[in-house]
Enzyme design. Structure first.
Site, PDB file in Angstrom:
ATOM      1  N   GLU A 210     -44.627   8.416 -27.045  1.00 46.54           N
ATOM      2  CA  GLU A 210     -45.944   8.249 -27.661  1.00 46.54           C
ATOM      3  C   GLU A 210     -46.765   9.518 -27.524  1.00 46.54           C
ATOM      4  O   GLU A 210     -47.490   9.899 -28.446  1.00 46.54           O
ATOM      5  CB  GLU A 210     -46.677   7.071 -27.010  1.00 46.54           C
ATOM      6  CG  GLU A 210     -47.972   6.660 -27.719  1.00 46.54           C
ATOM      7  CD  GLU A 210     -49.215   7.406 -27.240  1.00 46.54           C
ATOM      8  OE1 GLU A 210     -50.283   7.246 -27.863  1.00 46.54           O
ATOM      9  OE2 GLU A 210     -49.132   8.157 -26.231  1.00 46.54           O
ATOM     10  N   GLU A 211     -46.671  10.172 -26.363  1.00 49.52           N
ATOM     11  CA  GLU A 211     -47.485  11.360 -26.098  1.00 49.52           C
ATOM     12  C   GLU A 211     -47.077  12.556 -26.956  1.00 49.52           C
ATOM     13  O   GLU A 211     -47.786  13.557 -26.999  1.00 49.52           O
ATOM     14  CB  GLU A 211     -47.402  11.734 -24.612  1.00 49.52           C
ATOM     15  CG  GLU A 211     -47.935  10.675 -23.659  1.00 49.52           C
ATOM     16  CD  GLU A 211     -49.443  10.493 -23.726  1.00 49.52           C
ATOM     17  OE1 GLU A 211     -50.109  11.216 -24.496  1.00 49.52           O
ATOM     18  OE2 GLU A 211     -49.956   9.625 -23.004  1.00 49.52           O
ATOM     19  N   HIS A 322     -55.900  12.002 -18.902  1.00 54.38           N
ATOM     20  CA  HIS A 322     -54.965  13.135 -18.949  1.00 54.38           C
ATOM     21  C   HIS A 322     -55.195  14.114 -17.801  1.00 54.38           C
ATOM     22  O   HIS A 322     -54.955  15.313 -17.926  1.00 54.38           O
ATOM     23  CB  HIS A 322     -55.009  13.843 -20.310  1.00 54.38           C
ATOM     24  CG  HIS A 322     -54.192  13.130 -21.345  1.00 54.38           C
ATOM     25  ND1 HIS A 322     -53.611  13.781 -22.418  1.00 54.38           N
ATOM     26  CD2 HIS A 322     -53.844  11.836 -21.481  1.00 54.38           C
ATOM     27  CE1 HIS A 322     -52.945  12.904 -23.155  1.00 54.38           C
ATOM     28  NE2 HIS A 322     -53.086  11.708 -22.604  1.00 54.38           N
TER      29      HIS A 322
END
Length: 354
Positions: A210-211, A322
């Site tokens: 996903e990242e 993050h």
């Protein structure tokens, strides 16, 4: 701390490595932990892990509900090892370079090797260098080993994850990879608690990469072709000193967020109303989410099936996202879990007309 919250399980989920493209450690952990709670499970060619809870074992229902929580974490990959053993790397996911200073990492080579993020000391920087914002290219990894020792253990292409313990801070959890391991925890707990729903097959999906651009969810959604889709992910909680009200997106401890949109999707208004209604009817605290600067698996889940899906998302407000100090509130986590369970139980009885 809520009596139902399992810190030990979340800690295992958070600390188990899963760099984008190298998700096998966390995937294997989930297979071992959850396979007894589903009617079947499989891993597709891309690496997505899927558990299925059937309405009737051995049969396929007409309606399919796909829930997802991606298992990869922002990380790095080795690109070069010099003769002294210093390692250069490339990012896997989005990083603010200044958050790398003074951090430890784990290089997953032939065996795990601890390293530290190094850069030029401020004492020998020019005034221009001191004033400039740091760049990813300014950093290297120092393992404390000689070049010969490093090259025996580490190769170009090995993944690197961040090293940081999960801790409790009041009613909040704090550590690395809360994005998105807090939602992996929620989806795992939902799978263990949900009973079979008549006329509905429920797919609990743990997508990869996903990242790196919501890659895994595309193939998973195309394969499942869900009628309904609900993504679980973190979102920005910028409720800190200096933040303007319109910048906050969400606030910690004010309830799970029901996504209206992010940069990849406008949630189906029918799903938004459905989630709001069942939350209100059951005393679940929630808040709106409009995230204009980030994307999630919700977008691919809405449009990658053969016929499209009625799609939306439940999000966990997260501060310091993050970074290795991500923070989420247990009340928001519990609200998200209960809303997920209620969505499964009530989705086929909802009127889905526009």
């Amino acid at each position: 701390m809520s009596a139902s919250f399992d810190f030990s399980l979340l800690n295992e989920i958070v600390k188990t490595p899963g760099a984008p493209g190298f998700e096998y450690p966390i995937r294997n952990f989930l297979v071992n932990h959850l396979s007894g709670f589903a009617d079947e499970h499989f891993i597709d060619n891309v690496g997505n892990l899927v558990f299925v809870k059937r309405a009737v074992k051995g049969e396929q229902a007409e309606k399919r509900f796909m829930l997802a929580a991606h298992i990869d974490e922002i990380a790095f990959i080795v690109t070069h090892i010099d003769d002294k053993g210093f390692i250069r790397f490339h990012t896997l996911g989005g990083f603010d370079p200044k958050t790398l200073s003074a951090q430890r990492v784990i290089i997953h080579g032939k065996e795990d090797v601890i390293g530290v993020m190094g850069t030029k000391p401020i004492h020998v920087m020019s005034p221009e260098e001191r004033a400039a914002n740091p760049k990813i290219q300014d950093y290297f990894i120092d393992t404390g080993l000689s070049g010969e020792e490093v090259k025996k253990l580490v190769s170009v292409g090995d993944p690197i994850t961040r090293e940081r313990d999960l801790i409790m801070m009041g009613e909040c959890v704090n550590g690395k990879s809360i994005d998105n391991r807090i939602c992996v925890y929620i989806l795992a707990q939902a799978l263990k608690q949900i009973e079979a729903v008549p006329n509905l097959d429920i797919y609990f999906v743990f997508p990869v990469q996903e990242e790196m651009g919501t890659r895994g969810s595309v193939s998973a959604t195309h394969n499942i072709n869900p009628t309904y889709a609900l993504n679980l992910d973190t979102t920005i909680a910028y409720d800190v000193p200096g933040a303007k009200p319109q910048e906050m997106v969400t606030e910690l401890g004010k309830g799970c967020a029901i996504k209206i949109m992010d940069s990849s999707v406008i949630s189906d208004i029918r799903m938004v109303k459905f989630l709001r209604n069942i939350a209100d009817e059951n005393g679940i605290t929630w808040q709106n989410e409009i995230l204009t600067g980030g994307n999630t698996d919700t977008g691919p889940m809405q449009r990658s099936g053969k016929t499209g899906a009625i799609a939306g998302a439940i999000s966990i407000p997260t501060r310091h996202i993050h970074q290795v100090i991500e923070m989420a509130h247990l009340k928001d986590v519990e609200n998200a879990l209960q809303l997920t369970l209620l969505a499964c139980k009530n989705i086929t009885s909802n009127d889905w007309k526009f």
